[in-house]
Design a protein around this motif. Structure first.
Motif, PDB file in Angstrom:
ATOM      1  N   LEU A   9       2.774  -4.787   1.455  1.00 16.18           N
ATOM      2  CA  LEU A   9       2.508  -5.290   2.803  1.00 16.18           C
ATOM      3  C   LEU A   9       2.219  -6.787   2.761  1.00 16.18           C
ATOM      4  O   LEU A   9       2.704  -7.559   3.601  1.00 16.18           O
ATOM      5  CB  LEU A   9       1.333  -4.543   3.430  1.00 16.18           C
ATOM      6  CG  LEU A   9       0.952  -4.988   4.848  1.00 16.18           C
ATOM      7  CD1 LEU A   9       2.089  -4.743   5.826  1.00 16.18           C
ATOM      8  CD2 LEU A   9      -0.316  -4.282   5.320  1.00 16.18           C
ATOM      9  N   ALA A  10       1.441  -7.226   1.776  1.00 13.83           N
ATOM     10  CA  ALA A  10       1.148  -8.652   1.626  1.00 13.83           C
ATOM     11  C   ALA A  10       2.431  -9.436   1.352  1.00 13.83           C
ATOM     12  O   ALA A  10       2.617 -10.558   1.868  1.00 13.83           O
ATOM     13  CB  ALA A  10       0.146  -8.856   0.498  1.00 13.83           C
TER      14      ALA A  10
ATOM     15  N   LEU B  73       2.620   3.990   1.308  1.00 13.67           N
ATOM     16  CA  LEU B  73       1.574   4.523   2.187  1.00 13.67           C
ATOM     17  C   LEU B  73       1.695   6.031   2.326  1.00 13.67           C
ATOM     18  O   LEU B  73       0.688   6.752   2.250  1.00 13.67           O
ATOM     19  CB  LEU B  73       1.668   3.854   3.563  1.00 13.67           C
ATOM     20  CG  LEU B  73       0.670   4.334   4.616  1.00 13.67           C
ATOM     21  CD1 LEU B  73      -0.756   4.004   4.198  1.00 13.67           C
ATOM     22  CD2 LEU B  73       0.983   3.713   5.976  1.00 13.67           C
TER      23      LEU B  73
ATOM     24  N   GLN C 133      -2.439   3.378  -2.461  1.00 16.75           N
ATOM     25  CA  GLN C 133      -3.034   2.330  -1.648  1.00 16.75           C
ATOM     26  C   GLN C 133      -2.810   0.934  -2.218  1.00 16.75           C
ATOM     27  O   GLN C 133      -2.515  -0.008  -1.474  1.00 16.75           O
ATOM     28  CB  GLN C 133      -4.536   2.589  -1.497  1.00 16.75           C
ATOM     29  CG  GLN C 133      -4.857   3.879  -0.762  1.00 16.75           C
ATOM     30  CD  GLN C 133      -4.174   3.905   0.596  1.00 16.75           C
ATOM     31  OE1 GLN C 133      -4.354   2.996   1.397  1.00 16.75           O
ATOM     32  NE2 GLN C 133      -3.368   4.921   0.833  1.00 16.75           N
ATOM     33  N   ALA C 134      -2.962   0.774  -3.517  1.00 18.37           N
ATOM     34  CA  ALA C 134      -2.804  -0.547  -4.124  1.00 18.37           C
ATOM     35  C   ALA C 134      -1.373  -1.059  -3.929  1.00 18.37           C
ATOM     36  O   ALA C 134      -1.149  -2.217  -3.537  1.00 18.37           O
ATOM     37  CB  ALA C 134      -3.145  -0.490  -5.611  1.00 18.37           C
TER      38      ALA C 134
ATOM     39  N   ALA D 258       6.636  -0.619   1.240  1.00 21.18           N
ATOM     40  CA  ALA D 258       5.228  -0.456   1.599  1.00 21.18           C
ATOM     41  C   ALA D 258       5.005   0.858   2.343  1.00 21.18           C
ATOM     42  O   ALA D 258       4.028   1.580   2.091  1.00 21.18           O
ATOM     43  CB  ALA D 258       4.764  -1.637   2.453  1.00 21.18           C
TER      44      ALA D 258
ATOM     45  N   ARG E  69      -0.768  -2.105  -0.292  1.00 18.45           N
ATOM     46  CA  ARG E  69      -1.341  -3.398   0.078  1.00 18.45           C
ATOM     47  C   ARG E  69      -0.514  -4.547  -0.495  1.00 18.45           C
ATOM     48  O   ARG E  69      -0.315  -5.574   0.171  1.00 18.45           O
ATOM     49  CB  ARG E  69      -2.784  -3.478  -0.407  1.00 18.45           C
ATOM     50  CG  ARG E  69      -3.717  -2.512   0.305  1.00 18.45           C
ATOM     51  CD  ARG E  69      -5.170  -2.801  -0.030  1.00 18.45           C
ATOM     52  NE  ARG E  69      -6.070  -1.854   0.597  1.00 18.45           N
ATOM     53  CZ  ARG E  69      -6.566  -0.777  -0.003  1.00 18.45           C
ATOM     54  NH1 ARG E  69      -6.250  -0.532  -1.268  1.00 18.45           N
ATOM     55  NH2 ARG E  69      -7.362   0.043   0.645  1.00 18.45           N
ATOM     56  N   TRP E  70      -0.059  -4.408  -1.740  1.00 23.14           N
ATOM     57  CA  TRP E  70       0.727  -5.471  -2.352  1.00 23.14           C
ATOM     58  C   TRP E  70       2.052  -5.688  -1.610  1.00 23.14           C
ATOM     59  O   TRP E  70       2.439  -6.823  -1.313  1.00 23.14           O
ATOM     60  CB  TRP E  70       1.002  -5.153  -3.826  1.00 23.14           C
ATOM     61  CG  TRP E  70      -0.137  -5.523  -4.731  1.00 23.14           C
ATOM     62  CD1 TRP E  70      -0.989  -4.686  -5.387  1.00 23.14           C
ATOM     63  CD2 TRP E  70      -0.543  -6.859  -5.074  1.00 23.14           C
ATOM     64  NE1 TRP E  70      -1.907  -5.401  -6.113  1.00 23.14           N
ATOM     65  CE2 TRP E  70      -1.660  -6.750  -5.946  1.00 23.14           C
ATOM     66  CE3 TRP E  70      -0.087  -8.136  -4.727  1.00 23.14           C
ATOM     67  CZ2 TRP E  70      -2.309  -7.849  -6.466  1.00 23.14           C
ATOM     68  CZ3 TRP E  70      -0.731  -9.232  -5.258  1.00 23.14           C
ATOM     69  CH2 TRP E  70      -1.837  -9.087  -6.112  1.00 23.14           C
TER      70      TRP E  70
ATOM     71  N   GLY F 169      -1.345  -2.130   9.540  1.00 22.93           N
ATOM     72  CA  GLY F 169      -1.312  -1.812   8.120  1.00 22.93           C
ATOM     73  C   GLY F 169      -2.694  -1.616   7.532  1.00 22.93           C
ATOM     74  O   GLY F 169      -2.927  -0.674   6.766  1.00 22.93           O
ATOM     75  N   LEU F 170      -3.635  -2.476   7.881  1.00 22.91           N
ATOM     76  CA  LEU F 170      -4.992  -2.342   7.361  1.00 22.91           C
ATOM     77  C   LEU F 170      -5.656  -1.061   7.863  1.00 22.91           C
ATOM     78  O   LEU F 170      -6.343  -0.356   7.108  1.00 22.91           O
ATOM     79  CB  LEU F 170      -5.816  -3.567   7.748  1.00 22.91           C
ATOM     80  CG  LEU F 170      -5.421  -4.874   7.063  1.00 22.91           C
ATOM     81  CD1 LEU F 170      -6.231  -6.037   7.625  1.00 22.91           C
ATOM     82  CD2 LEU F 170      -5.613  -4.776   5.548  1.00 22.91           C
TER      83      LEU F 170
ATOM     84  N   SER G 207      -4.108   1.856   6.042  1.00 21.99           N
ATOM     85  CA  SER G 207      -4.585   1.900   4.660  1.00 21.99           C
ATOM     86  C   SER G 207      -5.980   2.506   4.583  1.00 21.99           C
ATOM     87  O   SER G 207      -6.271   3.335   3.717  1.00 21.99           O
ATOM     88  CB  SER G 207      -4.580   0.490   4.066  1.00 21.99           C
ATOM     89  OG  SER G 207      -5.087   0.501   2.755  1.00 21.99           O
ATOM     90  N   ARG G 208      -6.857   2.102   5.503  1.00 23.25           N
ATOM     91  CA  ARG G 208      -8.213   2.633   5.501  1.00 23.25           C
ATOM     92  C   ARG G 208      -8.221   4.135   5.777  1.00 23.25           C
ATOM     93  O   ARG G 208      -8.920   4.904   5.130  1.00 23.25           O
ATOM     94  CB  ARG G 208      -9.069   1.904   6.529  1.00 23.25           C
ATOM     95  CG  ARG G 208     -10.537   2.323   6.475  1.00 23.25           C
ATOM     96  CD  ARG G 208     -11.415   1.547   7.442  1.00 23.25           C
ATOM     97  NE  ARG G 208     -11.130   1.888   8.824  1.00 23.25           N
ATOM     98  CZ  ARG G 208     -10.548   1.088   9.693  1.00 23.25           C
ATOM     99  NH1 ARG G 208     -10.164  -0.127   9.322  1.00 23.25           N
ATOM    100  NH2 ARG G 208     -10.320   1.474  10.935  1.00 23.25           N
TER     101      ARG G 208
END
Length: 739
Positions: free
Chosen positions: A636-637, A624, A629-630, A620, A633-634, A695-696, A699-700
């Protein structure tokens, strides 16, 4: 002093004096003053407690104070002076001065800095709330278990003691991490490691001691609090607990704590003596390495507080030698201070008088301390008033006198006004006379056999007179403190105005106005020597202190702050978990039946999920940095999901054991198991929340084309630490118990 190589001075800036501005401040200087003021209030309270004890002991067989009240007084006095005065007052000076000495505008984490101070206030308030909540603790500042177990101490005082100090310890560790990070990442250009002021060096070493010593105490206090509130049995000797576990954990903190309280005092003295001797500090590097050696050796001498505990001749011998060796670097410092003064033109200001008093008093305390390194002497004198005399010569004659020296030295910088020198001399001589009158007879009483922590004593030859002299000394010190307080009040109102550098000192805090402006420096100073303010060549065009960034305001941001801060926080967590793991290792063989019920296979499968989360987190982070980005996020999830799966497995393990009647209160093995794995689970939860939040945000920011910084890398470092800790726990708890 007309020009400082291009370093611009900043004029006085009007400050909002409203109370709310102090409550919400993030300015390191105001926070430093809040620390100093709060520790001053607690010092007055702790001093009053000491005075009441001395009045009780002024004559034999006195009944002024009951035994229980006396026990509460000496417990609260010791706890207050160690945790609410000694460390906070030194961190107050560090908060105020370290950023100024480094040539930066604030601490690395200003909000964390403010939170640390309010944790001190809340923890201290929680401790003193015990007086109205059922009774203050009566167990001494070290609260030896098992005497603090519910079966021996039924009131809530110990609960408030443990909870209050857990809160203050969290703030202390946070402050230490903040100071370490600030010193590592925010030094002005040219301010390399061997140009740092000695005070900054000693603050750095002290902060490392805090980070690596205090967690041992917090681990012990957490176990004690669980024993008293949740039914665990860590210190229940009747339930199979080891009576010495508390002592080992406490004194692993307790002896480094002595140096936590004295090393910053060494730093203060190392700043005061050269200025008023008119000479550079003799043997600067020796003093630095002596401080490092003291810190290193302090972790290997804790058991000299346990010579009477029956550890055996070999163990006692090893710790005896280590306790003697640690006196060597301390002696180096004393000789370096004497050499600094030799041949100098000494100005006997109040600050210098207190510095000289410190050297004499601390040497006396140090000599008696070396005597305790001798096992036969220690066994004879332990728990007598000889120990009390030694302790007070070191901590009052050492730390407190150094604090007074620092106050007279830096008061003009902090307030823009001088303290009154005439009152300062009265303060000094009353203090010296009172301290020696109060503390020296304690050594004689100790040799005569008077025990410490006794609320009264028989009318034996000489005991009454010596105790009366000690009480007279305590009264003299109280008068000295009243003079000091009056000096502060009067000087704040109408003291002589001080310029930027009234003492002709040479560290960077003297390159700003008195008091300094909120931003400290308009431009980044550059340093070319250890005396940046004075060592400016007159003929040369470039001075020792120069303006750096000419673009305007000093940039206080450092991309390394988060990483450095998290790494040192993690190092403190290592010690905390080490305390819990040590307790489990001690009790691992106490219950073979319960150990056999641990499901190694199932927990191993869930552990694979946790270990895999480190790999997905690395992927992840790579996504980053690559602006994908996609993918970020995957992955990190996936990390969060794997962590949640592990928590589910732990919850299933706990439910199974409790369902079979294997609860934490059943025996010491289960107490240690549930506490260790439970604290780790709590860290996993905290790590998941941290990863998700950071993380969020990262990402933003990446999606907006903004730098992601190092916050995510710092959070990742914490998560990897949580995984590594579980490797150790799984090996010790599951694989070790199964074998």
């Amino acid at each position: 002093m007309a020009a400082l190589g291009g370093l611009e001075r900043v004029g006085p800036v009007a400050r909002d004096s409203q109370l709310w501005s102090w409550v919400t401040t993030l300015d390191h200087k105001r926070i430093g003053l809040l620390y100093l003021g709060t520790s001053g209030v607690f010092f007055a309270v702790g001093g009053l407690e000491a005075l009441l004890m001395r009045i009780q002991l002024a004559r034999p067989e006195s009944g002024l104070v009951s035994p229980g009240a006396y026990n509460a007084l000496f417990t609260m006095h010791g706890t207050t002076m160690i945790f609410l005065v000694g460390m906070p007052v030194l961190f107050g000076f560090a908060n105020y001065l370290v950023p100024l000495m480094l040539g930066t505008n604030d601490m690395s984490f200003p909000r964390l800095n403010a939170m640390s101070f309010w944790l001190l206030v809340f923890g201290g308030g929680l401790l003193y709330f015990s007086f109205v909540a059922g009774g203050a603790p009566e167990t001494g500042w070290f609260s030896y278990a098992p005497l603090t177990e519910p079966s021996y101490t039924t009131g809530p005082g110990v609960d408030y003691w443990a909870a209050g100090l857990l809160v203050t310890s969290a703030g202390t560790i946070a402050t230490a991490v903040n100071l370490i990070t600030t010193i590592i990442t925010r030094r002005a250009p040219g301010l390399d490691w061997f140009r740092l002021p000695l005070f900054v060096w000693m603050v750095l070493i002290t902060s490392l001691l805090v980070v690596w010593a205090v967690p041992s105490l917090t681990g012990a206090q957490a176990m004690l609090l669980l024993d008293r509130t949740a039914g665990t049995r860590f210190f229940d000797v009747q339930g199979g607990a080891d009576a010495l576990l508390w002592q080992h954990l406490f004194w692993f903190f307790g002896h480094p704590e002595v140096y936590i309280l004295i090393l910053p005092a060494f730093g203060i003295i190392s700043e005061v003596i050269p200025v008023f001797a008119g000479k550079s500090l003799f043997g600067y590097r020796f003093l630095v390495f002596a401080g490092i050696a003291i810190a290193f050796l302090s972790f290997g001498v804790w058991a000299h507080h346990m010579f009477a505990a029956g550890l055996g001749d070999v163990v006692n011998g090893v710790f005896s030698v280590a306790s003697v060796v640690i006196a060597v670097p301390t002696g180096i410092k004393v000789f370096n201070w004497l050499a600094t003064m030799w041949g100098g033109r000494i100005r006997f200001t109040s600050a210098m008088l207190f510095a000289l008093g410190f050297v004499v008093m601390f040497v006396i305390g140090g000599i008696t301390g070396v005597q305790f390194a001798m096992v036969p002497v220690d066994q004879q004198l332990t728990d007598t008033y000889y120990v009390v005399g030694h302790l007070h010569y070191v901590l009052f004659g050492g730390t407190v006198l150094a604090v007074f020296a620092g106050t007279y030295f830096w008061f003009p910088k902090m307030t823009g006004r001088f303290l009154d020198e005439r009152l300062g001399r009265y303060h000094f001589w009353l203090t010296i006379a009172g301290a020696n009158l109060a503390f020296f007879p304690m050594h004689i009483l100790g040799l005569l056999g008077m025990p410490r922590r006794a609320y009264t004593y028989p009318d034996l030859a000489g005991w009454g007179l010596l105790n009366a002299l000690e009480t007279a000394g305590a009264v003299l010190m109280a008068v000295a403190l009243l003079v000091f307080g009056w000096n502060i009040v009067v000087s704040l109102r109408r003291g002589a105005v001080a310029g930027p550098n009234p003492w002709e000192a040479w560290t960077l805090e003297w390159a700003t106005t008195s008091p300094p402006p909120p931003q400290n420096f308009l431009v980044q100073p550059r340093v070319r020597s250890r005396r940046p303010v004075l060592d400016q060549p007159v003929a040369a065009g470039a001075g020792a202190v120069e303006a750096g960034d000419e673009s305007g305001a000093l940039d206080n941001r450092s991309p390394k702050d988060s990483i450095v801060g998290v790494l040192f926080f993690v190092s403190s967590e290592v010690i905390f978990f080490a305390a819990l793991i040590a307790a489990f290792a001690l009790y691992r063989s106490a219950d073979a039946v319960s150990a056999s019920r641990l499901d190694v296979m199932r927990t191993g499968l869930f552990s694979v999920a946790l270990f895999s989360s480190s790999a997905t987190l690395l992927i992840a982070g790579r996504a980053l940095r690559g602006q994908r980005q996609a993918a970020f996020r995957w992955w990190l999830a996936a990390t969060v999901l794997l962590g949640a799966i592990f928590l589910g497995g732990q919850a299933l393990e706990f439910r199974t054991l409790v369902g079979d009647g294997l609860t934490p209160s059943r025996n010491v093995f289960l107490s240690a198991f549930f506490t260790l794995t439970g604290f780790h689970a709590a860290h996993v939860v905290g790590g998941l929340v941290l990863l998700g939040t950071v993380g969020l945000v990262s990402s933003r920011r990446a999606g907006e084309g903004r730098p992601t910084g190092t916050a995510f890398e710092a959070a990742s470092a914490y998560w990897h630490f949580v995984d590594v800790v579980w490797v150790v726990i799984f090996t010790v708890v599951y694989l070790g118990s199964a074998s």
